[in-house]
Design a protein around this motif. Structure first.
Motif, mmCIF file in Angstrom:
data_model
loop_
_atom_site.group_PDB
_atom_site.id
_atom_site.type_symbol
_atom_site.label_atom_id
_atom_site.label_comp_id
_atom_site.label_asym_id
_atom_site.label_seq_id
_atom_site.Cartn_x
_atom_site.Cartn_y
_atom_site.Cartn_z
ATOM 1 N N TRP A 143 -4.851 -6.237 13.626
ATOM 2 C CA TRP A 143 -6.264 -6.238 14.020
ATOM 3 C C TRP A 143 -6.936 -7.544 13.651
ATOM 4 O O TRP A 143 -6.471 -8.283 12.788
ATOM 5 N N HIS B 263 -12.243 -1.427 9.792
ATOM 6 C CA HIS B 263 -11.231 -0.377 9.748
ATOM 7 C C HIS B 263 -11.366 0.400 8.446
ATOM 8 O O HIS B 263 -11.994 -0.063 7.488
ATOM 9 N N ARG C 250 3.462 7.854 1.549
ATOM 10 C CA ARG C 250 2.893 6.942 2.550
ATOM 11 C C ARG C 250 3.159 5.535 2.036
ATOM 12 O O ARG C 250 2.647 5.143 0.979
ATOM 13 N N ARG D 291 1.373 -4.788 4.261
ATOM 14 C CA ARG D 291 0.446 -5.603 5.049
ATOM 15 C C ARG D 291 0.668 -7.086 4.845
ATOM 16 O O ARG D 291 0.888 -7.527 3.710
ATOM 17 N N LEU E 141 -0.238 -4.423 9.757
ATOM 18 C CA LEU E 141 0.139 -3.325 8.870
ATOM 19 C C LEU E 141 1.332 -2.597 9.459
ATOM 20 O O LEU E 141 1.299 -2.146 10.607
ATOM 21 N N THR F 175 -5.389 5.560 10.377
ATOM 22 C CA THR F 175 -6.250 4.396 10.177
ATOM 23 C C THR F 175 -7.195 4.326 11.367
ATOM 24 O O THR F 175 -6.762 4.510 12.510
ATOM 25 N N LEU G 153 0.870 -1.181 0.000
ATOM 26 C CA LEU G 153 0.000 0.000 0.000
ATOM 27 C C LEU G 153 0.898 1.218 0.000
ATOM 28 O O LEU G 153 1.509 1.535 1.017
ATOM 29 N N HIS H 106 -14.399 -1.369 6.307
ATOM 30 C CA HIS H 106 -14.404 -2.741 5.780
ATOM 31 C C HIS H 106 -13.658 -3.678 6.708
ATOM 32 O O HIS H 106 -12.994 -3.248 7.653
ATOM 33 N N ASP I 237 -10.970 -6.987 6.150
ATOM 34 C CA ASP I 237 -10.171 -7.495 5.037
ATOM 35 C C ASP I 237 -10.647 -8.874 4.567
ATOM 36 O O ASP I 237 -10.939 -9.757 5.377
ATOM 37 N N GLY J 9 -8.888 3.554 6.116
ATOM 38 C CA GLY J 9 -7.805 4.526 6.038
ATOM 39 C C GLY J 9 -8.407 5.906 5.853
ATOM 40 O O GLY J 9 -9.514 6.049 5.330
ATOM 41 N N ASN K 18 -9.981 1.341 0.438
ATOM 42 C CA ASN K 18 -9.611 1.133 1.849
ATOM 43 C C ASN K 18 -10.124 2.244 2.751
ATOM 44 O O ASN K 18 -10.021 2.137 3.970
HETATM 45 C C1 OGA Z 1 -5.405 -2.360 4.996
HETATM 46 C C2 OGA Z 1 -6.125 -1.073 5.013
HETATM 47 C C3 OGA Z 1 -5.899 1.265 5.537
HETATM 48 C C4 OGA Z 1 -4.779 2.228 5.655
HETATM 49 O O1 OGA Z 1 -4.177 -2.342 5.055
HETATM 50 O O2 OGA Z 1 -6.072 -3.412 4.953
HETATM 51 O O3 OGA Z 1 -7.305 -1.049 4.845
HETATM 52 O O4 OGA Z 1 -4.898 3.155 6.468
HETATM 53 N N1 OGA Z 1 -5.373 -0.006 5.260
HETATM 54 O O5 OGA Z 1 -3.785 2.065 4.933
#
Ligand code: OGA
Ligand code: MN
Length: 315
Positions: free
Chosen positions: A261, A268, A280, A284, A134, A146, A90, A119, A121, A270, A115
């Motif tokens: 998590w 969660h 950024r 993950r 993460l 997050t 990510l 949601h 995962d 982002g 994201n």
């Molecule tokens: C993830 C996600 C959110 C973020 O890694 O599954 O939803 O803040 N990340 O990067």
């Protein structure tokens, strides 16, 4: 023989969920006692925050595998497939253009912006994820947080009458559906065929402590056997109840935080940041779940999401 004395300290960080875990170096080998403390804290608090964990990809995968086998990433435009298949990349750094920053208008970023919807995962997979870990490698100074909410707390605070309405219900989840709420055409036809809608129990129990959760989020498309409009309002109502602002733990990232998590009972999302200005970079790992949550795991008619309402929805 000297007894192993674990120096792990677990401190709750929010009234509904989450704890900070200190006194542990996740890069090194972890003895059984230390791992058990972390495992127990995970079952209890659902979100664990570890600070100053300078993990390599290998070390992150090794620690994650203590919880079970890892998932592999799906074939999508969000992934450049440069990394190990057990890692989700990510990042807003363009690997094709000399590391230039990608803004939200880039299709890969548009895909990643999924994201930012609440949601859990891999709820669109027949075996949904158990845990996600993460690692914040490079984080913006402003934005890009997050947020987490507890679907267990949500279940515990539902009126008895609503709980009875949910019991035994199955929800069809689809990533084609959830991404279609952002933009059309984020998957090509071959990728669409690889993502048939799946069935998930609407109420799940933790196998260790039996505590129940609702199980919803952006991929949750419709409740089986319910009128489509009624299903939409039920899912909206449950989401609103679960994500009330006072129930949200917002994690502001520092570089080398590792946050894990429990996808069985946590939603969660982002938060946005200025992606054309700030880097950024997150990695993950995802621990697979133990099995499907509903039998059979696939929806009866595998439709790609193109506006077709499947049979039985009652439109
Ligand atoms: C993830 C996600 C959110 C973020 O890694 O599954 O939803 O803040 N990340 O990067
Ligand atoms: Mn996610």
């Amino acid at each position: 023989m000297a007894e192993t004395v674990s120096r792990v300290a677990v401190t709750p960080i929010h009234p509904c969920l989450g704890a900070r875990v200190e006194g542990v170096d996740l890069a090194g080998p972890l003895d059984e006692v230390t791992f058990q403390r972390i495992f127990d804290a995970f079952q209890e608090y659902s979100v664990l925050v570890f600070q100053d964990q300078r993990l390599t990809d290998e070390q992150q995968m090794t620690f994650s595998r203590r919880f079970g086998p890892l998932e592999t990433t799906i074939n999508s435009i969000g992934q450049e497939r440069r990394l190990h298949p057990n890692l989700v990349d990510l990042s807003n750094i363009d690997p094709r253009r000399d590391g230039r920053l990608m803004g939200w208008d880039d299709r890969r970023m548009l895909y990643q912006s999924g994201n930012q919807l609440w949601h859990t995962d891999s709820s669109f997979k027949p075996v949904p994820a158990m845990a996600s870990l993460l690692s914040g490698r490079e984080v913006p100074a402003v934005g890009g947080e997050t947020e987490f909410v507890s679907m267990r707390h949500a279940y515990a605070t539902l009126p008895e009458e609503t709980r009875r309405r949910l019991e035994g219900r199955v929800v069809v989840h689809s990533i084609l559906y959830s991404r279609s709420t952002i933009a059309k055409g984020l998957f090509d036809p071959e990728q669409e065929r690889e993502q048939p809608p799946v069935r998930q129990a609407l109420v799940r129990a933790n196998p260790v402590n039996g505590r129940k959760s609702v199980y919803i989020g952006s991929h949750a498309w419709y409740v089986e056997g319910m009128d489509y409009d009624e299903s939409c309002s039920l899912l909206d109502e449950l989401l609103a109840h679960t994500t009330r602002p006072e129930h949200v733990y917002q994690h502001r990232w520092h570089a080398w935080d590792l946050v894990m998590w429990d996808n069985r009972c946590v939603l969660h999302r982002g938060r946005p940041w200025d992606a054309t200005l700030h880097r950024r970079v997150m990695r993950r790992t995802t621990v697979a779940g133990e099995g499907p949550t509903a039998d059979p795991p696939f929806a009866s008619r595998s439709v790609a999401w193109d506006g077709i309402i499947p049979e039985g929805v009652g439109l």
